[in-house]
Write a protein that holds these residues in place. Structure first.
Motif, PDB file in Angstrom:
ATOM      1  N   LEU A   1     -23.997  59.770  41.585  1.00  0.00           N
ATOM      2  CA  LEU A   1     -24.322  58.590  42.379  1.00  0.00           C
ATOM      3  C   LEU A   1     -24.199  57.318  41.545  1.00  0.00           C
ATOM      4  CD1 LEU A   1     -27.303  59.821  44.563  1.00  0.00           C
ATOM      5  CD2 LEU A   1     -24.914  59.515  45.197  1.00  0.00           C
ATOM      6  N   HIS A   2     -24.363  57.479  40.230  1.00  0.00           N
ATOM      7  CA  HIS A   2     -24.300  56.289  39.382  1.00  0.00           C
ATOM      8  C   HIS A   2     -23.059  56.303  38.502  1.00  0.00           C
ATOM      9  CE1 HIS A   2     -28.293  54.929  40.538  1.00  0.00           C
ATOM     10  NE2 HIS A   2     -28.631  56.185  40.547  1.00  0.00           N
ATOM     11  N   ALA A   3     -21.976  56.851  39.041  1.00  0.00           N
ATOM     12  CA  ALA A   3     -20.746  56.918  38.241  1.00  0.00           C
ATOM     13  C   ALA A   3     -20.383  55.521  37.753  1.00  0.00           C
ATOM     14  CB  ALA A   3     -19.615  57.492  39.087  1.00  0.00           C
ATOM     15  N   ALA A   4     -19.973  55.454  36.492  1.00  0.00           N
ATOM     16  CA  ALA A   4     -19.713  54.153  35.866  1.00  0.00           C
ATOM     17  C   ALA A   4     -18.569  53.433  36.558  1.00  0.00           C
ATOM     18  CB  ALA A   4     -19.389  54.373  34.401  1.00  0.00           C
ATOM     19  N   ASP A   5     -18.693  52.123  36.574  1.00  0.00           N
ATOM     20  CA  ASP A   5     -17.721  51.278  37.228  1.00  0.00           C
ATOM     21  C   ASP A   5     -16.714  50.758  36.187  1.00  0.00           C
ATOM     22  OD1 ASP A   5     -16.515  49.654  39.064  1.00  0.00           O
ATOM     23  OD2 ASP A   5     -17.995  48.038  38.871  1.00  0.00           O
ATOM     24  N   TYR A   6     -15.462  51.140  36.345  1.00  0.00           N
ATOM     25  CA  TYR A   6     -14.409  50.647  35.446  1.00  0.00           C
ATOM     26  C   TYR A   6     -13.533  49.654  36.199  1.00  0.00           C
ATOM     27  CZ  TYR A   6     -15.360  54.117  31.812  1.00  0.00           C
ATOM     28  OH  TYR A   6     -15.943  54.852  30.810  1.00  0.00           O
ATOM     29  N   VAL A   7     -13.211  48.530  35.549  1.00  0.00           N
ATOM     30  CA  VAL A   7     -12.378  47.524  36.210  1.00  0.00           C
ATOM     31  C   VAL A   7     -11.053  47.386  35.452  1.00  0.00           C
ATOM     32  CG1 VAL A   7     -14.345  46.259  37.152  1.00  0.00           C
ATOM     33  CG2 VAL A   7     -13.433  45.627  34.907  1.00  0.00           C
ATOM     34  N   PRO A   8      -9.977  47.091  36.200  1.00  0.00           N
ATOM     35  CA  PRO A   8      -8.674  46.984  35.535  1.00  0.00           C
ATOM     36  C   PRO A   8      -8.530  45.669  34.761  1.00  0.00           C
ATOM     37  CG  PRO A   8      -8.448  46.568  37.889  1.00  0.00           C
ATOM     38  CD  PRO A   8      -9.891  46.937  37.662  1.00  0.00           C
ATOM     39  N   ILE A   9      -7.888  45.755  33.600  1.00  0.00           N
ATOM     40  CA  ILE A   9      -7.563  44.563  32.808  1.00  0.00           C
ATOM     41  C   ILE A   9      -6.063  44.621  32.546  1.00  0.00           C
ATOM     42  CG2 ILE A   9      -7.912  43.431  30.568  1.00  0.00           C
ATOM     43  CD1 ILE A   9     -10.843  44.338  30.753  1.00  0.00           C
ATOM     44  N   ALA A  10      -5.378  43.554  32.968  1.00  0.00           N
ATOM     45  CA  ALA A  10      -3.914  43.610  33.026  1.00  0.00           C
ATOM     46  C   ALA A  10      -3.254  43.704  31.657  1.00  0.00           C
ATOM     47  CB  ALA A  10      -3.389  42.401  33.789  1.00  0.00           C
ATOM     48  N   GLY A  11      -3.930  43.245  30.631  1.00  0.00           N
ATOM     49  CA  GLY A  11      -3.295  43.231  29.310  1.00  0.00           C
ATOM     50  C   GLY A  11      -2.375  42.022  29.156  1.00  0.00           C
ATOM     51  N   GLY A  12      -1.745  41.921  28.015  1.00  0.00           N
ATOM     52  CA  GLY A  12      -0.883  40.777  27.739  1.00  0.00           C
ATOM     53  C   GLY A  12      -0.804  40.558  26.243  1.00  0.00           C
ATOM     54  N   THR A  13      -0.528  39.330  25.853  1.00  0.00           N
ATOM     55  CA  THR A  13      -0.420  39.017  24.432  1.00  0.00           C
ATOM     56  C   THR A  13      -1.712  38.362  23.966  1.00  0.00           C
ATOM     57  OG1 THR A  13       1.949  38.704  24.655  1.00  0.00           O
ATOM     58  CG2 THR A  13       0.919  37.739  22.718  1.00  0.00           C
ATOM     59  N   LEU A  14      -2.268  38.897  22.908  1.00  0.00           N
ATOM     60  CA  LEU A  14      -3.548  38.385  22.411  1.00  0.00           C
ATOM     61  C   LEU A  14      -3.342  37.659  21.086  1.00  0.00           C
ATOM     62  CD1 LEU A  14      -6.746  38.359  22.448  1.00  0.00           C
ATOM     63  CD2 LEU A  14      -6.600  40.442  21.075  1.00  0.00           C
ATOM     64  N   ARG A  15      -3.832  36.435  21.049  1.00  0.00           N
ATOM     65  CA  ARG A  15      -3.918  35.733  19.768  1.00  0.00           C
ATOM     66  C   ARG A  15      -5.194  36.245  19.116  1.00  0.00           C
ATOM     67  NH1 ARG A  15      -6.890  31.460  18.895  1.00  0.00           N
ATOM     68  NH2 ARG A  15      -7.131  31.038  21.112  1.00  0.00           N
ATOM     69  N   THR A  16      -5.051  37.106  18.143  1.00  0.00           N
ATOM     70  CA  THR A  16      -6.208  37.837  17.642  1.00  0.00           C
ATOM     71  C   THR A  16      -6.880  37.137  16.462  1.00  0.00           C
ATOM     72  OG1 THR A  16      -6.969  39.919  16.687  1.00  0.00           O
ATOM     73  CG2 THR A  16      -4.696  39.300  16.214  1.00  0.00           C
ATOM     74  N   ALA A  17      -8.178  37.347  16.344  1.00  0.00           N
ATOM     75  CA  ALA A  17      -8.918  36.825  15.205  1.00  0.00           C
ATOM     76  C   ALA A  17      -8.687  37.680  13.970  1.00  0.00           C
ATOM     77  CB  ALA A  17     -10.406  36.781  15.530  1.00  0.00           C
ATOM     78  N   LEU A  18      -8.004  38.802  14.161  1.00  0.00           N
ATOM     79  CA  LEU A  18      -7.815  39.755  13.068  1.00  0.00           C
ATOM     80  C   LEU A  18      -6.336  40.122  12.964  1.00  0.00           C
ATOM     81  CD1 LEU A  18      -9.910  41.103  11.199  1.00  0.00           C
ATOM     82  CD2 LEU A  18      -9.919  43.029  12.760  1.00  0.00           C
ATOM     83  N   PRO A  19      -5.512  39.157  12.586  1.00  0.00           N
ATOM     84  CA  PRO A  19      -4.070  39.434  12.579  1.00  0.00           C
ATOM     85  C   PRO A  19      -3.691  40.416  11.473  1.00  0.00           C
ATOM     86  CG  PRO A  19      -4.503  37.245  11.682  1.00  0.00           C
ATOM     87  CD  PRO A  19      -5.834  37.817  12.100  1.00  0.00           C
ATOM     88  N   LEU A  20      -2.674  41.211  11.739  1.00  0.00           N
ATOM     89  CA  LEU A  20      -2.212  42.162  10.727  1.00  0.00           C
ATOM     90  C   LEU A  20      -0.774  41.814  10.351  1.00  0.00           C
ATOM     91  CD1 LEU A  20      -2.832  44.571   9.013  1.00  0.00           C
ATOM     92  CD2 LEU A  20      -2.197  46.054  10.891  1.00  0.00           C
ATOM     93  N   ASP A  21       0.141  41.988  11.321  1.00  0.00           N
ATOM     94  CA  ASP A  21       1.481  41.466  11.072  1.00  0.00           C
ATOM     95  C   ASP A  21       1.856  40.571  12.246  1.00  0.00           C
ATOM     96  OD1 ASP A  21       2.451  44.927  11.047  1.00  0.00           O
ATOM     97  OD2 ASP A  21       1.589  43.766  12.663  1.00  0.00           O
ATOM     98  N   GLY A  22       1.691  39.291  12.067  1.00  0.00           N
ATOM     99  CA  GLY A  22       1.918  38.323  13.140  1.00  0.00           C
ATOM    100  C   GLY A  22       0.596  37.894  13.744  1.00  0.00           C
ATOM    101  N   GLU A  23       0.574  36.698  14.324  1.00  0.00           N
ATOM    102  CA  GLU A  23      -0.689  36.157  14.822  1.00  0.00           C
ATOM    103  C   GLU A  23      -1.103  36.753  16.162  1.00  0.00           C
ATOM    104  OE1 GLU A  23      -0.677  31.934  14.904  1.00  0.00           O
ATOM    105  OE2 GLU A  23      -0.516  31.764  12.716  1.00  0.00           O
ATOM    106  N   THR A  24      -0.137  37.347  16.856  1.00  0.00           N
ATOM    107  CA  THR A  24      -0.473  37.901  18.166  1.00  0.00           C
ATOM    108  C   THR A  24      -0.222  39.406  18.171  1.00  0.00           C
ATOM    109  OG1 THR A  24       1.755  37.549  19.026  1.00  0.00           O
ATOM    110  CG2 THR A  24       0.160  35.764  19.350  1.00  0.00           C
ATOM    111  N   VAL A  25      -0.932  40.080  19.076  1.00  0.00           N
ATOM    112  CA  VAL A  25      -0.687  41.512  19.270  1.00  0.00           C
ATOM    113  C   VAL A  25      -0.532  41.774  20.766  1.00  0.00           C
ATOM    114  CG1 VAL A  25      -1.838  42.447  17.232  1.00  0.00           C
ATOM    115  CG2 VAL A  25      -3.183  41.928  19.253  1.00  0.00           C
ATOM    116  N   PRO A  26       0.371  42.688  21.138  1.00  0.00           N
ATOM    117  CA  PRO A  26       0.464  43.059  22.542  1.00  0.00           C
ATOM    118  C   PRO A  26      -0.696  43.989  22.901  1.00  0.00           C
ATOM    119  CG  PRO A  26       2.066  44.290  21.227  1.00  0.00           C
ATOM    120  CD  PRO A  26       1.343  43.377  20.284  1.00  0.00           C
ATOM    121  N   VAL A  27      -1.295  43.747  24.062  1.00  0.00           N
ATOM    122  CA  VAL A  27      -2.376  44.623  24.539  1.00  0.00           C
ATOM    123  C   VAL A  27      -1.926  45.215  25.871  1.00  0.00           C
ATOM    124  CG1 VAL A  27      -4.798  44.752  25.234  1.00  0.00           C
ATOM    125  CG2 VAL A  27      -4.118  43.201  23.396  1.00  0.00           C
ATOM    126  N   ALA A  28      -1.774  46.533  25.911  1.00  0.00           N
ATOM    127  CA  ALA A  28      -1.337  47.195  27.137  1.00  0.00           C
ATOM    128  C   ALA A  28      -2.473  47.179  28.163  1.00  0.00           C
ATOM    129  CB  ALA A  28      -0.922  48.627  26.834  1.00  0.00           C
TER     130      ALA A  28
END
Lengths: 250, 198
Positions: free
Chosen positions: A15-42
């Motif tokens: 009865l209390h099954a968790a509610d998951y919502v869709p997040i479209a993803g995109g390009t993120l300007r991350t605070a934790l860059p590794l190679d490049g300032e942005t990372v793709p987020v699926a």
């Protein structure tokens, strides 16, 4: 009798099954860059609210190896669920407050039981960049100030319920201003260079100047989260640290 | 009222798969206790393409580290360090040690590629096991118990710290070193020798 208990937990859980919502993803300007300032987020789905005490109780009832007296120290220190009255009673904490004092291993096992996983840092950061009307509100000084305000408030003895803050544009609540949250790759944060540069890395990890290697230096709220997570071991439990889960996009 | 009840029932029915998952997890997990790394249920495969479990060899000591096969920068140093640590033990003690090198790169490193790597580095499989898990979550669980940090870059490189850990016969961490060098950490080597001498 055992069957009756199982059925009771079964019904409550359903009865209390968790509610998951869709997040479209995109390009993120991350605070934790590794190679490049942005990372793709699926695209992915995220729990709209953090996991609560009541939800975590159902989990430990169904998975007794995760009750605090049973969880091995390899997976959880003595602080694990230590604020609960007993291994199966979260009193005096409210049922709908976020569960905290859970180790990374326990949080990860909970998410697996929901057919989900802990979010990666970039998934969490992507979702948390949004406010109620924008997918990326991070450049807005007013938004930043509002979030930072949380850190100025004296900590209260008991955390408020989940879902009291307005949802962001995706329908996700409480990414800010309630708790810290585990991420799947907590033990991958701060490792920005290969291990040849280990000496330098160690200095950065311990002296607080690690923001030198971070993007978005003005976003203190996010940097504080990274610093906290990077300092933790997977067995650690913290009173203000909870979690939520994610699933692949449908 | 009727509509509410119907919705509740519908909710219960649609959520059944989630509950089945709950029960599946409950039945597959075994009761474990203590700090021993031998209780880790992470599936691993070694360079002979055999399932591998930490502690299965019953050796007096286990020297364990993490690396990955494509890594041309620090990993050759890691492999060399492990070899020199083992070599510096008295010959009589070497048979009581297992060196376990765990890949950070499941899906890319395979039993076959690890076998090739073991051959290049002349690692005798009686002492050295190069192993890889089945996915990133399991690899991260093992890394978290060892204190290994790593992060995967978009270009396939894995940035990681270096950590050598000595486990005793019960799987408890006895000694650890974070020093990246081809030469053994003398403190770790001494701890290993003390363990083997007893």
């Amino acid at each position: 009798m055992k069957t009756a208990t199982a059925c009771f937990a079964f019904v409550l859980g359903c009865l209390h099954a968790a509610d998951y919502v869709p997040i479209a993803g995109g390009t993120l300007r991350t605070a934790l860059p590794l190679d490049g300032e942005t990372v793709p987020v699926a695209a992915f789905q995220m729990r709209s609210k953090p996991v609560t005490n009541a939800e975590f109780l159902l989990f430990v009832l169904a998975n007794s190896e995760w009750q605090r007296r049973n969880a091995p120290t390899l997976y959880a220190t003595n602080a694990y669920l230590s604020q609960w009255r007993s291994a199966t009673d979260f009193a005096p904490l409210p049922p709908n407050a976020p569960v905290t004092n859970v180790s990374w291993f326990a949080a990860s096992a909970y998410c697996a039981s929901e057919g989900a996983a802990l979010p990666s840092w970039t998934q969490w950061e992507f979702a948390a960049a949004a406010d109620a009307v924008r997918t990326d509100a991070r450049h807005d000084p007013a938004w930043r100030a509002q979030i930072l305000g949380w850190y100025e408030k004296p900590s209260v003895e008991s955390l408020p319920d989940v879902g009291l803050h307005p949802a962001n544009i995706y329908g996700v609540h409480d990414l800010h201003q309630l708790i810290w949250e585990w991420v799947d790759d907590f033990n991958g944060l701060f490792v920005t260079v290969d291990s040849r540069a280990q000496g330098e890395q160690k200095v950065l990890e311990t002296c607080g100047a690690a923001s030198l290697s971070l993007g978005d230096k003005e976003n203190y709220a996010v940097l504080m989260r990274i610093a906290l997570l990077a300092a933790l071991n997977g067995q650690d439990s913290v009173g203000s640290l909870g979690f939520r889960c994610v699933k692949p996009a449908q | 009222m009727k509509a509410t009840l119907a919705m509740l029932l519908l909710g219960a029915i649609s959520a059944v798969p989630a509950c089945e998952e709950h029960q599946h997890v409950a039945s597959s997990a075994a009761a474990v206790s203590g700090e021993s790394l031998f209780q880790l249920a992470v599936p691993l495969t070694d360079q002979s393409n055999q399932p591998f479990k930490l502690g299965q060899a019953g050796k007096k000591a286990t020297l364990i580290t993490m690396f990955y096969g494509d890594c041309n920068i620090s990993c050759p140093i890691v492999l060399e360090n492990v070899k020199r640590t083992i070599t510096q033990l008295p010959a009589a003690q070497r048979g009581a040690v297992q060196a376990v090198l765990v890949s950070l790169n499941p899906g890319v490193d395979t039993a076959k590629s690890l076998a090739a790597l073991a051959k290049v580095h002349q690692m005798d499989e009686r002492v050295y096991r190069l192993v890889v898990s089945d996915n990133d979550l399991h690899t991260r669980q093992l890394a978290a118990t060892l204190g290994v940090k790593y992060r995967r870059g978009a270009n396939g490189e894995i940035n990681h710290n270096t950590r050598f850990v000595v486990l005793d016969q019960r799987g408890q961490i006895l000694s650890a070193s974070d020093i990246l060098s081809v030469e053994p950490d003398l403190r770790l080597l001494a701890d290993l020798q003390t363990l083997l001498a007893h």
